[in-house]
Design an enzyme around this catalytic site. Structure first.
Site, PDB file in Angstrom:
ATOM      1  N   CYS A   1       0.341  -6.266   4.041  1.00 36.99           N
ATOM      2  CA  CYS A   1       0.448  -7.028   2.793  1.00 36.99           C
ATOM      3  C   CYS A   1       1.244  -8.321   2.931  1.00 36.99           C
ATOM      4  CB  CYS A   1       1.038  -6.147   1.698  1.00 36.99           C
ATOM      5  SG  CYS A   1       0.007  -4.698   1.370  1.00 36.99           S
TER       6      CYS A   1
ATOM      7  N   LYS B   1       5.996   0.223  -6.933  1.00 36.84           N
ATOM      8  CA  LYS B   1       4.752   0.629  -6.280  1.00 36.84           C
ATOM      9  C   LYS B   1       5.100   1.533  -5.105  1.00 36.84           C
ATOM     10  CE  LYS B   1       0.717  -1.281  -3.904  1.00 36.84           C
ATOM     11  NZ  LYS B   1      -0.008  -2.514  -3.544  1.00 36.84           N
TER      12      LYS B   1
ATOM     13  N   ARG C   1      -8.908   1.238  -0.391  1.00 31.18           N
ATOM     14  CA  ARG C   1      -8.943   0.505   0.884  1.00 31.18           C
ATOM     15  C   ARG C   1     -10.366   0.446   1.439  1.00 31.18           C
ATOM     16  NH1 ARG C   1      -3.060   2.775   2.948  1.00 31.18           N
ATOM     17  NH2 ARG C   1      -1.907   1.846   1.220  1.00 31.18           N
TER      18      ARG C   1
ATOM     19  N   ARG D   1       2.458   1.457   5.165  1.00 33.59           N
ATOM     20  CA  ARG D   1       3.143   0.478   4.326  1.00 33.59           C
ATOM     21  C   ARG D   1       4.542   0.928   3.899  1.00 33.59           C
ATOM     22  NH1 ARG D   1      -1.341  -2.498   3.996  1.00 33.59           N
ATOM     23  NH2 ARG D   1      -3.171  -1.966   2.747  1.00 33.59           N
TER      24      ARG D   1
ATOM     25  N   GLU E   1      14.025  -0.943  -8.687  1.00 32.18           N
ATOM     26  CA  GLU E   1      12.974  -1.889  -8.266  1.00 32.18           C
ATOM     27  C   GLU E   1      12.441  -2.671  -9.470  1.00 32.18           C
ATOM     28  OE1 GLU E   1      11.403  -3.191  -5.860  1.00 32.18           O
ATOM     29  OE2 GLU E   1      11.627  -1.998  -4.046  1.00 32.18           O
TER      30      GLU E   1
ATOM     31  N   LYS F   1       2.933   2.291 -10.231  1.00 33.37           N
ATOM     32  CA  LYS F   1       1.692   2.553  -9.525  1.00 33.37           C
ATOM     33  C   LYS F   1       1.943   3.504  -8.378  1.00 33.37           C
ATOM     34  CE  LYS F   1      -1.675   0.285  -6.726  1.00 33.37           C
ATOM     35  NZ  LYS F   1      -1.987  -0.835  -5.920  1.00 33.37           N
TER      36      LYS F   1
ATOM     37  N   SER G   1      -7.201   4.283  -7.399  1.00 29.45           N
ATOM     38  CA  SER G   1      -8.505   4.704  -6.897  1.00 29.45           C
ATOM     39  C   SER G   1      -8.610   6.203  -6.610  1.00 29.45           C
ATOM     40  CB  SER G   1      -8.836   3.904  -5.639  1.00 29.45           C
ATOM     41  OG  SER G   1      -7.810   4.061  -4.667  1.00 29.45           O
TER      42      SER G   1
ATOM     43  N   TYR H   1     -10.132   2.106 -13.498  1.00 24.91           N
ATOM     44  CA  TYR H   1     -11.562   2.004 -13.194  1.00 24.91           C
ATOM     45  C   TYR H   1     -12.390   2.720 -14.259  1.00 24.91           C
ATOM     46  CZ  TYR H   1      -9.283   0.695  -8.887  1.00 24.91           C
ATOM     47  OH  TYR H   1      -8.462   0.067  -7.980  1.00 24.91           O
TER      48      TYR H   1
HETATM   49  C1  PBG Z   1      -2.943  -4.343  -2.433  1.00 24.03           C
HETATM   50  C2  PBG Z   1      -3.287  -3.314  -3.428  1.00 24.03           C
HETATM   51  C3  PBG Z   1      -3.563  -1.952  -3.237  1.00 24.03           C
HETATM   52  C4  PBG Z   1      -3.925  -1.449  -4.480  1.00 24.03           C
HETATM   53  C5  PBG Z   1      -3.824  -2.493  -5.395  1.00 24.03           C
HETATM   54  N1  PBG Z   1      -3.409  -3.625  -4.723  1.00 24.03           N
HETATM   55  C6  PBG Z   1      -3.655  -1.137  -2.026  1.00 24.03           C
HETATM   56  C7  PBG Z   1      -2.496  -0.856  -1.189  1.00 24.03           C
HETATM   57  O1  PBG Z   1      -1.337  -1.134  -1.514  1.00 24.03           O
HETATM   58  O2  PBG Z   1      -2.766  -0.346  -0.095  1.00 24.03           O
HETATM   59  C8  PBG Z   1      -4.348  -0.027  -4.768  1.00 24.03           C
HETATM   60  C9  PBG Z   1      -5.245   0.167  -5.919  1.00 24.03           C
HETATM   61  C10 PBG Z   1      -5.923   1.476  -6.010  1.00 24.03           C
HETATM   62  O3  PBG Z   1      -5.724   2.394  -5.180  1.00 24.03           O
HETATM   63  O4  PBG Z   1      -6.709   1.623  -6.943  1.00 24.03           O
HETATM   64  N2  PBG Z   1      -1.686  -4.326  -1.940  1.00 24.03           N
END
Ligand code: PBG
Length: 324
Positions: A127, A194, A204, A216, A232, A247, A273, A312
């Protein structure tokens, strides 16, 4: 004597009079994935109902969204070229820039938030940009180019910038950069809390953004930490974030409530997702009443304290709400 709670559950009229939380189409933001090229929209195997689209189809999709009362998108780009620094998203004719312009031309009223990150644009899938010696993301070097990406989005007409890379200090840097370039009225929605979650797996696939090595965990949060999660978000508030975020959402409803109780800023929940895919597959296999479970889980995010739900499911949820 005991209290008769059932008095206020006798029929739908009284139930709706005392209902504490109600979902509306205004609560939702819908993620869209634009991919470079000219092609038939392509469904993602791990996320039925979610597509990679070219710019033309994204614009059409925005039209469909507006018809059902869905007024905001969170935009992700999938470029055809990647390199070590993510040059594609730094040029002023990037895929996202062209997409924002195309949407705004047809539907100026569509509210466009742009995801700001480098994982879709770098060949290593992290990222940010890497420190060549340590092969770890170089925080401060990433901040500089993030500002450039934000200005590109802003100039193209984005309504909101949503940095998702979890770099320390990014909100302050973006706020300054936007202000200095005349975008002092452009809000920042920070992916402030996050987690390094396994629930991002299917994303991904869609965004073609899996890291080519490692994970990450040096920038995203440890899923075990509740106090740090509050810190945070509060730090991003201090740096000037307009909206905070938790998230993923579903396994982190406690964190949404913790942060809700510690800030007065609007709070977003990202129903990610993996959460979507699990329910979708359970629905396809007839294991649960898909629509009811979906509405229940979206409601739980709002009840936990979220003002905005990024999901979604947004189109499906709006269709249901419209027909109620
Ligand atoms: C990018 C990002 C991610 C998601 C949103 N922005 C993926 C990640 O951090 O690997 C995830 C969204 C999802 O899983 O629906 N950094």
């Amino acid at each position: 004597m005991f209290k008769r709670f059932r008095r206020l559950r006798a029929n739908e009229t009284i139930r709706s009079l005392v209902r504490e939380t109600v979902l509306t189409a205004d609560d939702f933001m819908y993620p869209l994935f634009v991919k470079e090229g000219n092609f038939e929209k392509k469904e993602i195997a791990s996320m039925p109902g979610v597509f990679q689209m070219d710019i033309d189809d994204i614009v059409k999709e925005c039209g469909t969204m507006l018809e059902i009362g869905l007024k905001s998108v969170l935009l992700f780009g999938i470029p055809d070229t990647k390199d070590s620094v993510g040059s594609e998203c730094l040029c002023d004719n990037s895929l996202i820039v062209r997409t924002i312009k195309a949407i705004k031309k047809e539907y100026p009223q569509m509210y466009i938030a742009t995801d700001l990150c480098f994982c879709e644009y770098t060949d290593h899938g992290h990222c940010g940009i890497l420190n060549p010696k340590t092969q770890s993301v170089d925080n401060d070097a990433t901040l500089e180019i993030s500002a450039q990406q934000a200005i590109n989005h802003a100039k193209a007409g984005a309504d909101m910038i949503a940095p998702s890379g979890m770099m320390d200090g990014i909100i302050g840097v973006l706020r300054n950069a936007l202000d200095e370039n005349g975008f002092e009225n452009l809000p920042i929605m920070s992916y402030s809390t996050k987690f390094a979650s396994a629930f991002y797996g299917p994303f991904r696939d869609v965004a073609e953004s899996a890291p080519s090595f490692g994970d990450r965990r040096t920038y995203q949060m440890d899923v075990a930490n509740r106090l740090e999660a509050i810190e945070e978000s509060l730090e991003d508030e201090k740096q000037g974030a307009d909206i905070l975020m938790v998230k993923p959402a579903l396994s982190f409803l406690d964190i949404i409530r913790d942060i809700r109780n510690n800030t007065n800023l609007p709070l977003a929940a990202y129903n990610v997702s993996g959460e979507y895919a699990m329910l979708k597959l359970a629905g396809i296999h007839g294991l649960v009443d898909y629509e009811r479970v979906m509405m229940e889980k979206l409601l739980s995010m709002k009840r936990a304290g979220a003002n905005i739900i990024i999901t979604y499911h947004a189109k499906e949820a709006c269709e249901i709400l419209k027909n109620q």
